[in-house]
Design a protein around this motif. Sequence first.
Motif, PDB file in Angstrom:
ATOM      1  N   VAL A 137       2.707 -48.765  23.800  1.00 40.76           N
ATOM      2  CA  VAL A 137       2.942 -49.409  25.088  1.00 40.76           C
ATOM      3  C   VAL A 137       2.923 -48.297  26.132  1.00 40.76           C
ATOM      4  CG1 VAL A 137       4.489 -50.824  26.483  1.00 40.76           C
ATOM      5  CG2 VAL A 137       4.384 -51.178  23.988  1.00 40.76           C
ATOM      6  N   LEU A 138       2.103 -48.479  27.151  1.00 44.64           N
ATOM      7  CA  LEU A 138       2.010 -47.501  28.239  1.00 44.64           C
ATOM      8  C   LEU A 138       2.619 -48.078  29.500  1.00 44.64           C
ATOM      9  CD1 LEU A 138      -1.687 -46.289  27.866  1.00 44.64           C
ATOM     10  CD2 LEU A 138       0.380 -45.209  26.950  1.00 44.64           C
ATOM     11  N   THR A 139       3.381 -47.261  30.178  1.00 44.94           N
ATOM     12  CA  THR A 139       3.863 -47.587  31.505  1.00 44.94           C
ATOM     13  C   THR A 139       4.031 -46.277  32.263  1.00 44.94           C
ATOM     14  OG1 THR A 139       5.438 -48.942  32.772  1.00 44.94           O
ATOM     15  CG2 THR A 139       6.352 -47.582  30.988  1.00 44.94           C
ATOM     16  N   THR A 140       4.208 -46.380  33.563  1.00 44.09           N
ATOM     17  CA  THR A 140       4.474 -45.198  34.373  1.00 44.09           C
ATOM     18  C   THR A 140       5.753 -45.433  35.160  1.00 44.09           C
ATOM     19  OG1 THR A 140       3.093 -46.065  36.172  1.00 44.09           O
ATOM     20  CG2 THR A 140       2.048 -44.541  34.624  1.00 44.09           C
ATOM     21  N   GLU A 141       6.389 -44.344  35.508  1.00 43.34           N
ATOM     22  CA  GLU A 141       7.572 -44.401  36.371  1.00 43.34           C
ATOM     23  C   GLU A 141       7.406 -43.381  37.487  1.00 43.34           C
ATOM     24  OE1 GLU A 141      10.051 -45.861  37.420  1.00 43.34           O
ATOM     25  OE2 GLU A 141      10.771 -47.238  35.891  1.00 43.34           O
ATOM     26  N   VAL A 142       8.173 -43.586  38.526  1.00 41.22           N
ATOM     27  CA  VAL A 142       8.053 -42.758  39.717  1.00 41.22           C
ATOM     28  C   VAL A 142       8.463 -41.303  39.468  1.00 41.22           C
ATOM     29  CG1 VAL A 142      10.348 -43.351  40.613  1.00 41.22           C
ATOM     30  CG2 VAL A 142       8.507 -42.731  42.213  1.00 41.22           C
ATOM     31  N   VAL A 201       5.250 -40.237  36.067  1.00 42.32           N
ATOM     32  CA  VAL A 201       5.503 -39.878  34.679  1.00 42.32           C
ATOM     33  C   VAL A 201       5.020 -41.041  33.832  1.00 42.32           C
ATOM     34  CG1 VAL A 201       7.262 -39.338  32.956  1.00 42.32           C
ATOM     35  CG2 VAL A 201       7.476 -38.440  35.284  1.00 42.32           C
ATOM     36  N   GLN A 202       4.114 -40.749  32.911  1.00 45.97           N
ATOM     37  CA  GLN A 202       3.629 -41.777  31.996  1.00 45.97           C
ATOM     38  C   GLN A 202       4.514 -41.788  30.758  1.00 45.97           C
ATOM     39  OE1 GLN A 202      -0.097 -41.179  29.772  1.00 45.97           O
ATOM     40  NE2 GLN A 202      -0.705 -43.205  30.517  1.00 45.97           N
ATOM     41  N   LEU A 203       4.926 -42.974  30.351  1.00 45.57           N
ATOM     42  CA  LEU A 203       5.677 -43.148  29.117  1.00 45.57           C
ATOM     43  C   LEU A 203       4.720 -43.673  28.059  1.00 45.57           C
ATOM     44  CD1 LEU A 203       7.722 -43.857  31.602  1.00 45.57           C
ATOM     45  CD2 LEU A 203       9.249 -44.449  29.733  1.00 45.57           C
ATOM     46  N   ILE A 204       4.651 -42.988  26.940  1.00 43.62           N
ATOM     47  CA  ILE A 204       3.845 -43.405  25.799  1.00 43.62           C
ATOM     48  C   ILE A 204       4.845 -43.851  24.739  1.00 43.62           C
ATOM     49  CG2 ILE A 204       2.088 -42.726  24.137  1.00 43.62           C
ATOM     50  CD1 ILE A 204       1.436 -40.404  26.195  1.00 43.62           C
ATOM     51  N   ILE A 205       4.978 -45.151  24.610  1.00 42.46           N
ATOM     52  CA  ILE A 205       6.024 -45.762  23.795  1.00 42.46           C
ATOM     53  C   ILE A 205       5.414 -46.265  22.494  1.00 42.46           C
ATOM     54  CG2 ILE A 205       7.716 -47.637  23.714  1.00 42.46           C
ATOM     55  CD1 ILE A 205       7.524 -47.548  26.895  1.00 42.46           C
ATOM     56  N   LYS A 206       6.044 -45.935  21.373  1.00 40.75           N
ATOM     57  CA  LYS A 206       5.600 -46.419  20.077  1.00 40.75           C
ATOM     58  C   LYS A 206       6.577 -47.476  19.596  1.00 40.75           C
ATOM     59  CE  LYS A 206       4.338 -41.976  20.309  1.00 40.75           C
ATOM     60  NZ  LYS A 206       4.902 -41.096  21.295  1.00 40.75           N
ATOM     61  N   CYS A 207       6.044 -48.570  19.046  1.00 42.26           N
ATOM     62  CA  CYS A 207       6.943 -49.598  18.516  1.00 42.26           C
ATOM     63  C   CYS A 207       6.249 -50.410  17.432  1.00 42.26           C
ATOM     64  CB  CYS A 207       7.473 -50.510  19.613  1.00 42.26           C
ATOM     65  SG  CYS A 207       6.288 -51.638  20.343  1.00 42.26           S
ATOM     66  N   LYS A 208       7.053 -51.137  16.696  1.00 37.89           N
ATOM     67  CA  LYS A 208       6.494 -52.018  15.687  1.00 37.89           C
ATOM     68  C   LYS A 208       6.031 -53.309  16.359  1.00 37.89           C
ATOM     69  CE  LYS A 208      11.127 -53.420  14.207  1.00 37.89           C
ATOM     70  NZ  LYS A 208      12.037 -53.395  13.054  1.00 37.89           N
ATOM     71  N   LYS A 209       5.113 -53.985  15.701  1.00 40.50           N
ATOM     72  CA  LYS A 209       4.489 -55.193  16.236  1.00 40.50           C
ATOM     73  C   LYS A 209       5.532 -56.233  16.658  1.00 40.50           C
ATOM     74  CE  LYS A 209       0.987 -58.628  15.055  1.00 40.50           C
ATOM     75  NZ  LYS A 209      -0.003 -59.051  14.055  1.00 40.50           N
ATOM     76  N   GLU A 210       6.560 -56.404  15.867  1.00 44.22           N
ATOM     77  CA  GLU A 210       7.570 -57.427  16.132  1.00 44.22           C
ATOM     78  C   GLU A 210       8.332 -57.187  17.435  1.00 44.22           C
ATOM     79  OE1 GLU A 210       7.400 -55.697  13.170  1.00 44.22           O
ATOM     80  OE2 GLU A 210       6.356 -57.283  12.104  1.00 44.22           O
ATOM     81  N   ASN A 211       8.312 -55.958  17.950  1.00 45.77           N
ATOM     82  CA  ASN A 211       9.084 -55.649  19.156  1.00 45.77           C
ATOM     83  C   ASN A 211       8.255 -55.536  20.431  1.00 45.77           C
ATOM     84  OD1 ASN A 211      11.404 -55.658  17.701  1.00 45.77           O
ATOM     85  ND2 ASN A 211      11.727 -53.459  17.722  1.00 45.77           N
ATOM     86  N   VAL A 212       6.952 -55.719  20.343  1.00 47.31           N
ATOM     87  CA  VAL A 212       6.096 -55.522  21.524  1.00 47.31           C
ATOM     88  C   VAL A 212       6.523 -56.403  22.685  1.00 47.31           C
ATOM     89  CG1 VAL A 212       3.751 -55.751  22.434  1.00 47.31           C
ATOM     90  CG2 VAL A 212       4.105 -54.698  20.225  1.00 47.31           C
ATOM     91  N   ASN A 213       6.719 -57.690  22.455  1.00 48.25           N
ATOM     92  CA  ASN A 213       7.105 -58.591  23.555  1.00 48.25           C
ATOM     93  C   ASN A 213       8.462 -58.214  24.141  1.00 48.25           C
ATOM     94  OD1 ASN A 213       4.790 -60.157  23.591  1.00 48.25           O
ATOM     95  ND2 ASN A 213       5.577 -61.573  22.066  1.00 48.25           N
ATOM     96  N   LYS A 214       9.413 -57.874  23.291  1.00 46.57           N
ATOM     97  CA  LYS A 214      10.735 -57.477  23.780  1.00 46.57           C
ATOM     98  C   LYS A 214      10.643 -56.206  24.620  1.00 46.57           C
ATOM     99  CE  LYS A 214      13.184 -59.378  19.807  1.00 46.57           C
ATOM    100  NZ  LYS A 214      13.923 -59.050  18.588  1.00 46.57           N
TER     101      LYS A 214
END
Length: 107
Positions: A13-18, A60-73
């Motif tokens: 999951v990719l997102t950025t923050e200020v 700042v880019q966040l590169i988040i790793k997660c399991k499939k079951e948690n993507v929506n959360k």
Amino acid sequence: MTQSHLNHEIYIVLTTEVDKKNASKLADLLLRERLIPCVTFKDIESHFWWEGNINQSKEVQLIIKCKKENVNKVCNKIAELHSYEIPEIIYFPVSANINYHHWVNSI
């Protein structure tokens, strides 16, 4: 690629923050709620359209790793807590080696 690397899907999951402060706050919350096992930060420069103008900013880019079951959360939590009006939330499946896959899915 050997058979042991196939079908061991996790999500990025990719997102950025200020800034780093907001990135750390978001990452800490996702970690404390055990929605993710790991997140990495990267300083970036973004160029984008906003309110009719081309802008640029350091982020700042966040590169988040997660399991499939948690993507929506994870995506919902990012949308809820993010400092931006319209946060970037991009996610996609990736293959991981078996040991990393097991670790990600153990959290």
